[in-house]
Design a protein around this motif. Structure first.
Motif: not given
Length: 345
Positions: A34, A168, A189, A193-194, A197, A200-201, A207-208, A211
């Motif tokens: 992250l 989230d 993960l 998907p990273a 993510l 989405r962030a 975000a979570l 996902l």
């Protein structure tokens, strides 16, 4: 990309009835991924997300660089630098269990002229030797290390061996034994998907949830083009001042919208130069990202958890990779000193 198909375990506390992630629990490996988002240049983010990042008009800026012919750039290498900018924190990001940036910082070009009067190298394809003008031969050099700190850790940004809670909307804090939830699930993960993510962030406050439940990737109901209130800032130091940039906007008759603008090289340099700036530096300059994303929560939480001390500055004030700076540096982002690039021949 992931290292040898590696995955990172994350525990999710779910409200399955409402199909929502309440929070996640993980060790430093997930939080390192992250936090690595903050070090990515904007051009890299746009490229990784297939020019569909949803981050304002940056996708169109990137496409413009792609579509312009080499004749519009000072050198062929300049175009390559904007489309594939290097990460000044590549040394740390390269040691993460999951690497989403596929840029290879160890692949460099060295002058192919053995009679060249000086040693010259470049991390940008199509560059020529600054000493003799000869083309450079590109190859991967395992001894090449990009580092902006005297790094002594074993990989990553966060202290290993600790448990962390991630909400989230990507607030990160040390795990608390007092937090008890009745619903628990797990997922692994990896690189794909990273990357999702990351998208989405940038555009969502959940975000979570998006996902895990594979919700449609749509921005929250906030204007993506809204600028932060402190977007226009006065430089704090006299040396940071730069000459005004003039543009001529062409508007519709009722002045309701701008059709296009006539601008000079300085304005285009300013816009294209954004692609090489790390995401964390944008948040540092303006105090936030788009109000409907949650990536800036990661930035605000950096001071609240354990870090490898040398790496904190990489996240709070990420630098440009060597030679990726622009003469018009409106955000005052520092460039990594070339003395921190170590080469063993």
């Amino acid at each position: 990309m992931s290292n040898d198909g590696a995955t990172v375990a994350v525990k999710l506390f779910l409200d399955k009835e409402k199909q929502r992630v309440l929070l996640a629990e993980s060790d430093n490996d997930f939080v390192d991924v992250l936090f690595s988002f903050l070090t990515l240049p904007l051009g890299t983010i746009v490229r990784l997300l297939g020019k569909q990042s949803g981050a304002g008009c940056l996708d169109e800026v990137y496409k413009s660089v792609e579509s312009l012919s080499i004749d519009h750039f000072q050198t062929k290498a300049c175009k390559a630098m904007l489309l594939s900018p290097l990460n000044a924190a590549a040394s740390q990001c390269g040691q993460l269990k999951i690497r989403i940036d596929d840029t290879n910082p160890r692949k460099v070009g060295i002058c192919s002229n053995r009679r060249c009067p000086g040693f010259s190298y470049s991390s940008v394809p199509d560059a020529v030797c600054k000493n003799c003008g000869t083309g450079q031969t590109f190859a991967e050099h395992p001894q090449i290390v990009h580092t902006s700190v005297a790094y002594s850790g074993d990989g990553g940004f966060v202290t290993s061996g600790i448990k962390l809670i991630i909400t989230d909307d990507l607030h990160v804090s040390p795990a608390s034994a007092s937090i008890v939830f009745s619903l628990l699930d797990k997922f692994g993960l990896h690189a794909e998907p990273a990357i999702l993510l990351l998208k989405r962030a940038l555009i969502s406050q959940q975000a979570l949830t998006g996902l895990f439940f594979d919700a449609a990737v749509t921005p929250d109901a906030v204007n993506l083009d809204q600028l932060p209130e402190n977007f226009i800032q006065q430089p704090k130091h006299p040396e940071h001042k730069f000459d005004p940039i003039k543009i001529k906007p062409i508007q519709t008759k009722d002045d309701a919208s701008v059709l296009y603008a006539e601008a000079g090289q300085d304005f285009v340099d300013l816009i294209f130069g954004l692609l090489s700036i790390p995401l964390g530096s944008i948040i540092k300059a303006y105090g936030q990202w788009s109000p409907n994303g949650c990536i800036d929560n990661l930035y605000r939480n950096i001071a609240g958890i354990g870090h490898i001390s040398e790496c904190k500055e990489l996240l709070i004030a990420p630098k440009l990779a060597p030679h990726f700076g622009c003469s018009i540096n409106a955000l005052h982002v520092k460039e990594l000193d070339t003395r921190h690039l170590k080469v063993k021949c």
